[in-house]
Design a protein around this motif. Sequence first.
Motif, PDB file in Angstrom:
ATOM      1  N   LEU A  77      39.474  37.633  35.268  1.00 24.98           N
ATOM      2  CA  LEU A  77      40.595  38.556  35.454  1.00 24.98           C
ATOM      3  C   LEU A  77      40.114  39.962  35.783  1.00 24.98           C
ATOM      4  O   LEU A  77      40.692  40.634  36.641  1.00 24.98           O
ATOM      5  N   GLY A  78      39.056  40.410  35.105  1.00 21.88           N
ATOM      6  CA  GLY A  78      38.535  41.751  35.362  1.00 21.88           C
ATOM      7  C   GLY A  78      38.049  41.909  36.789  1.00 21.88           C
ATOM      8  O   GLY A  78      38.327  42.927  37.451  1.00 21.88           O
TER       9      GLY A  78
ATOM     10  N   TYR B 263      38.977  40.076  39.387  1.00 20.66           N
ATOM     11  CA  TYR B 263      40.129  39.982  40.278  1.00 20.66           C
ATOM     12  C   TYR B 263      40.866  41.306  40.384  1.00 20.66           C
ATOM     13  O   TYR B 263      41.148  41.795  41.482  1.00 20.66           O
ATOM     14  N   PHE B 264      41.177  41.902  39.254  1.00 18.59           N
ATOM     15  CA  PHE B 264      41.933  43.150  39.273  1.00 18.59           C
ATOM     16  C   PHE B 264      41.136  44.285  39.906  1.00 18.59           C
ATOM     17  O   PHE B 264      41.692  45.142  40.596  1.00 18.59           O
ATOM     18  N   THR B 265      39.830  44.278  39.691  1.00 17.55           N
ATOM     19  CA  THR B 265      38.973  45.294  40.317  1.00 17.55           C
ATOM     20  C   THR B 265      38.980  45.132  41.838  1.00 17.55           C
ATOM     21  O   THR B 265      39.112  46.116  42.588  1.00 17.55           O
TER      22      THR B 265
ATOM     23  N   LEU C 180      41.298  43.632  43.652  1.00 19.24           N
ATOM     24  CA  LEU C 180      42.635  43.949  44.162  1.00 19.24           C
ATOM     25  C   LEU C 180      42.832  45.448  44.258  1.00 19.24           C
ATOM     26  O   LEU C 180      43.459  45.951  45.203  1.00 19.24           O
ATOM     27  N   LEU C 181      42.297  46.193  43.293  1.00 18.50           N
ATOM     28  CA  LEU C 181      42.372  47.654  43.339  1.00 18.50           C
ATOM     29  C   LEU C 181      41.622  48.191  44.550  1.00 18.50           C
ATOM     30  O   LEU C 181      42.124  49.063  45.274  1.00 18.50           O
TER      31      LEU C 181
ATOM     32  N   LEU D  15      50.024  41.538  42.760  1.00 20.35           N
ATOM     33  CA  LEU D  15      50.311  42.048  41.420  1.00 20.35           C
ATOM     34  C   LEU D  15      51.778  41.892  41.057  1.00 20.35           C
ATOM     35  O   LEU D  15      52.227  42.406  40.037  1.00 20.35           O
TER      36      LEU D  15
ATOM     37  N   ILE E 150      51.080  37.185  40.150  1.00 22.13           N
ATOM     38  CA  ILE E 150      50.394  37.612  38.937  1.00 22.13           C
ATOM     39  C   ILE E 150      50.500  36.530  37.867  1.00 22.13           C
ATOM     40  O   ILE E 150      49.556  36.291  37.109  1.00 22.13           O
TER      41      ILE E 150
END
Length: 260
Positions: free
Chosen positions: A164-165, A167-169, A171-172, A186, A191
């Motif tokens: 998850l970390g 992925y979110f990084t 995506l950012l 998101l 999500i």
Amino acid sequence: MTIKQWIKSPKGYVSISMAVCLVIASLAALDMKGIVHGLVAAGTAIIVDMMFGLVNRKKRLMPDGALITGLIVALILSTSTSWKVVAATVILAIVSKYVLVSRKKPIFNPAALGLLLSVLIFGTGESWWGAFGDLPVWMMALLLAGGYMVTGRVNKFPQVFAFLGTYFTLLLMMGLLHTGDAGDALRTPFINALLFCGFFMVTDLPTSPAKYKDQLVFGIVAALVGALIYSLFGGLMYLFIGLLCANLYHFLRTRFAIFA
């Protein structure tokens, strides 16, 4: 193993958690097709798994791995999918579990591979309705709570946090660089799909590593590949492809000492 012992086991815990998700999502959406699909998928998975057990002369009192695979398929495929396609998808998943093996363990996550093949063969739609993607946003809290408990029970926190970390990084970064549809990823149901995949599929015990260091790499690989596929092609298959690539990495590393 007694029923009480099974309930306390990791697979029993995961099975019950997903069954609860299925019932809650069905009742909240006032759509009983989800429960029907759950029964079809679970029943088909158990029957096919027991047939392979008879052929291999293995006695199984509780084919819980097959049950989990069937429930995952039912929770992801759209409730508008024909029950025949649901059953066929489950059959593909269970067959892969016995055909693509190494050291008596499946190489690929059966549910992920079955669902990917279902898209390619039957053109199935995946709504991830069991992840509450079609329901109010606040219900995501139930998904997070259930996923957190499951992750703790199977001892996969490093793997899930890495997945998850990363992925979110990514995506950012995609959002800052204006590449891909990072904003859509998101929002629901994307999500929800990501969280469900992380908590209930990435954590699959037979197809992922046990050591914490290896779990971190596994989660990162699944996220990197998945995010790359999403940025290039979009859709919902990117989660399956990312996870299957991580499965392949784990297989090559443990079987042939590649990447070691």
